[in-house]
Each structure stands twice: as structure tokens, then as C-alpha cells.
Design a protein around this motif. Structure first.
Motif, PDB file in Angstrom:
ATOM      1  N   ALA A  22       0.797  -1.219   0.000  1.00  0.00           N
ATOM      2  CA  ALA A  22       0.000   0.000   0.000  1.00  0.00           C
ATOM      3  C   ALA A  22       0.837   1.280   0.000  1.00  0.00           C
ATOM      4  O   ALA A  22       0.294   2.364  -0.191  1.00  0.00           O
ATOM      5  N   HIS A  23       2.120   1.160   0.202  1.00  0.00           N
ATOM      6  CA  HIS A  23       2.972   2.340   0.338  1.00  0.00           C
ATOM      7  C   HIS A  23       2.856   3.293  -0.852  1.00  0.00           C
ATOM      8  O   HIS A  23       2.836   4.513  -0.669  1.00  0.00           O
ATOM      9  N   LYS A  24       2.722   2.769  -2.050  1.00  0.00           N
ATOM     10  CA  LYS A  24       2.662   3.643  -3.228  1.00  0.00           C
ATOM     11  C   LYS A  24       1.384   4.482  -3.265  1.00  0.00           C
ATOM     12  O   LYS A  24       1.308   5.472  -3.965  1.00  0.00           O
ATOM     13  N   TYR A  25       0.362   4.094  -2.475  1.00  0.00           N
ATOM     14  CA  TYR A  25      -0.888   4.840  -2.440  1.00  0.00           C
ATOM     15  C   TYR A  25      -0.960   5.801  -1.253  1.00  0.00           C
ATOM     16  O   TYR A  25      -1.938   6.533  -1.118  1.00  0.00           O
ATOM     17  N   ALA A  26       0.031   5.805  -0.404  1.00  0.00           N
ATOM     18  CA  ALA A  26       0.011   6.624   0.811  1.00  0.00           C
ATOM     19  C   ALA A  26       0.066   8.112   0.481  1.00  0.00           C
ATOM     20  O   ALA A  26       0.771   8.539  -0.432  1.00  0.00           O
ATOM     21  N   ASP A  27      -0.693   8.879   1.238  1.00  0.00           N
ATOM     22  CA  ASP A  27      -0.680  10.332   1.113  1.00  0.00           C
ATOM     23  C   ASP A  27       0.162  10.867   2.265  1.00  0.00           C
ATOM     24  O   ASP A  27      -0.283  10.901   3.414  1.00  0.00           O
ATOM     25  N   SER A  28       1.374  11.272   1.970  1.00  0.00           N
ATOM     26  CA  SER A  28       2.302  11.682   3.026  1.00  0.00           C
ATOM     27  C   SER A  28       1.806  12.897   3.808  1.00  0.00           C
ATOM     28  O   SER A  28       2.194  13.094   4.951  1.00  0.00           O
ATOM     29  N   SER A  29       0.928  13.685   3.235  1.00  0.00           N
ATOM     30  CA  SER A  29       0.412  14.851   3.955  1.00  0.00           C
ATOM     31  C   SER A  29      -0.558  14.446   5.075  1.00  0.00           C
ATOM     32  O   SER A  29      -0.846  15.240   5.965  1.00  0.00           O
ATOM     33  N   LEU A  30      -1.055  13.213   5.047  1.00  0.00           N
ATOM     34  CA  LEU A  30      -2.002  12.766   6.069  1.00  0.00           C
ATOM     35  C   LEU A  30      -1.360  11.927   7.173  1.00  0.00           C
ATOM     36  O   LEU A  30      -2.021  11.594   8.160  1.00  0.00           O
ATOM     37  N   ILE A  31      -0.099  11.618   7.046  1.00  0.00           N
ATOM     38  CA  ILE A  31       0.566  10.740   8.014  1.00  0.00           C
ATOM     39  C   ILE A  31       0.493  11.302   9.430  1.00  0.00           C
ATOM     40  O   ILE A  31       0.195  10.576  10.379  1.00  0.00           O
TER      41      ILE A  31
END
Length: 73
Positions: A46-55
């Protein structure tokens, strides 16, 4: 005697058809191991779908939701 040498010794007693079956099995195992290497974990998949702004928001999302659900206010 190494494992490879033992395997070759056993295969020398097989018929051509038996060797073909063993070869197909080895190919199947090899293809599955390549798939498993690529998808080691759910994070990896799932890492490629992660939204880093929401972490940062996700870190306390469960706690915030539980507090909101169970609060008496």
C-alpha cells in the motif's frame, strides 16, 4: 555431499517425465518466491498509495475517534 549433489544424484534415477514434473514444480516455487519478495508486507503493497500529507493526522486518528465516540459531552 552437498544438497545440490544429493539432488542431482536422485534426479539421475528419474525418468524424463518425472524430471519435467520436478522442473515445473521448481518453476512454480521460483515464481511464487519472486512475488513474495515484491510484496513483503501490507505496508509495502500500500505504500505507493500513501498520502504523506495525512501521516501526521493518522498517528492519533484511532484515539481521537474513540474519544469522540465514547465522550459524554
Amino acid at each position: 555431499m552437498s544438497t545440490l549433489e544429493k539432488t542431482i544424484d536422485i534426479l539421475n534415477h528419474f525418468t524424463e517425465q518425472d524430471i519435467e514434473v520436478v522442473y515445473q514444480l521448481v518453476q512454480l516455487i521460483d515464481s511464487k518466491s519472486k512475488v513474495n519478495e515484491e510484496n513483503v508486507s501490507a505496508f509495502g503493497i500500500a505504500h505507493k498509495y500513501a498520502d504523506s500529507s495525512l501521516i501526521e493526522k493518522e498517528k492519533e486518528a484511532f484515539q481521537d475517534a474513540a474519544c469522540k465516540k465514547h465522550s459524554t459531552n
